[in-house]
Scaffold this active site. Sequence first.
Site, PDB file in Angstrom:
ATOM      1  N   GLU A 220      11.276  -6.652 -12.440  1.00  0.00           N
ATOM      2  CA  GLU A 220      12.730  -6.739 -12.484  1.00  0.00           C
ATOM      3  C   GLU A 220      13.395  -5.370 -12.551  1.00  0.00           C
ATOM      4  O   GLU A 220      14.589  -5.244 -12.319  1.00  0.00           O
ATOM      5  CB  GLU A 220      13.182  -7.588 -13.661  1.00  0.00           C
ATOM      6  CG  GLU A 220      12.998  -6.982 -15.020  1.00  0.00           C
ATOM      7  CD  GLU A 220      13.587  -7.862 -16.112  1.00  0.00           C
ATOM      8  OE1 GLU A 220      14.542  -7.414 -16.759  1.00  0.00           O
ATOM      9  OE2 GLU A 220      13.095  -8.997 -16.305  1.00  0.00           O
TER      10      GLU A 220
ATOM     11  N   GLU B 244      15.060 -28.575  -5.755  1.00  0.00           N
ATOM     12  CA  GLU B 244      15.516 -29.955  -5.914  1.00  0.00           C
ATOM     13  C   GLU B 244      16.325 -30.460  -4.723  1.00  0.00           C
ATOM     14  O   GLU B 244      16.544 -31.662  -4.573  1.00  0.00           O
ATOM     15  CB  GLU B 244      16.368 -30.079  -7.181  1.00  0.00           C
ATOM     16  CG  GLU B 244      15.593 -29.913  -8.487  1.00  0.00           C
ATOM     17  CD  GLU B 244      14.667 -31.067  -8.787  1.00  0.00           C
ATOM     18  OE1 GLU B 244      14.739 -32.092  -8.077  1.00  0.00           O
ATOM     19  OE2 GLU B 244      13.862 -30.960  -9.726  1.00  0.00           O
TER      20      GLU B 244
END
Length: 304
Positions: free
Chosen positions: A116, A85
Amino acid sequence: MKENIHSLTTEQQNPRTRQLDQRSALDIVTLINQEDLTVAETVRQVLPAVAEAVDWITQRLSAGGRLFYFGAGTSGRLGILDASECPPTYGTDPKLIQGIIAGGPDAILKAVEGAEDSEQLGRDDADACGVSSKDVVVGIAASGRTPYVIGAMKRAREQGAKVIALCNNHGTPMAAIADLAIEPVVGPEVVLGSTRMKSGTAQKMVLNMLTTASMVRLGKVYDNLMVDVQPSNYKLVERAKRLIAMATGSDSEEISRAYAESQGHVKTAIVMILAKMSYEEASRRLQETGGKVRMAVESSESAS
């Protein structure tokens, strides 16, 4: 790192949401809302740590460094969202703030099994990004013990980067590695272990603060206006002109003239109008002040 997972705050059963499966839709969403109301207060308690992180980020970005978010699952996706953004909002280079997720781009839409759990993969991704002593690395994980994130944080420390942990538990392995720990402990989730909920909300709030406050400190905002917007389409051109109007109070004719002469550069147009100077002089003043509109205008006033 899995032996004590059941003792984590984020893995406890929430007594306030028991028998959730027996409740009406309105009852369920009411309970979720009541739990969400506690998140902002929890984040408020860690604001001093968030502010310290903002100071580090601002210093490093000012000196040519970058900001990296490393996370897995929801935490990784939130980092990517926050980073992505910044270019449209503040006109930053996409490489300045980057979100890295365990498993790579495929993991944005679906889980990548085992990614992960690999500390080495985190180290490798930090190396692939070229993390250096100029940079800030934020490791994000609700548990505070995700091996991928720990690997990235360890490698970043070895390279001399400033390392920050953003977790939703206290006293975690990630906090032990970090130079600074931000720990909004929001308590048990509405649904046990669903850390995309309160934990994710707290993480999103903190990430918003890290980038927004840093962009303000870097001069990307004048007053409370995002004056580094890039007018790449009709809507953004109209927004750019409106920003100039709000910042200067000038009439449409003067705004159109300054916008055209500044080649659509909102900051330059604002300085031109407020300081009553040419495009060339306004550009020079902005360069001298590191792109900070208020300083450019005030330096002009003090010089006159």
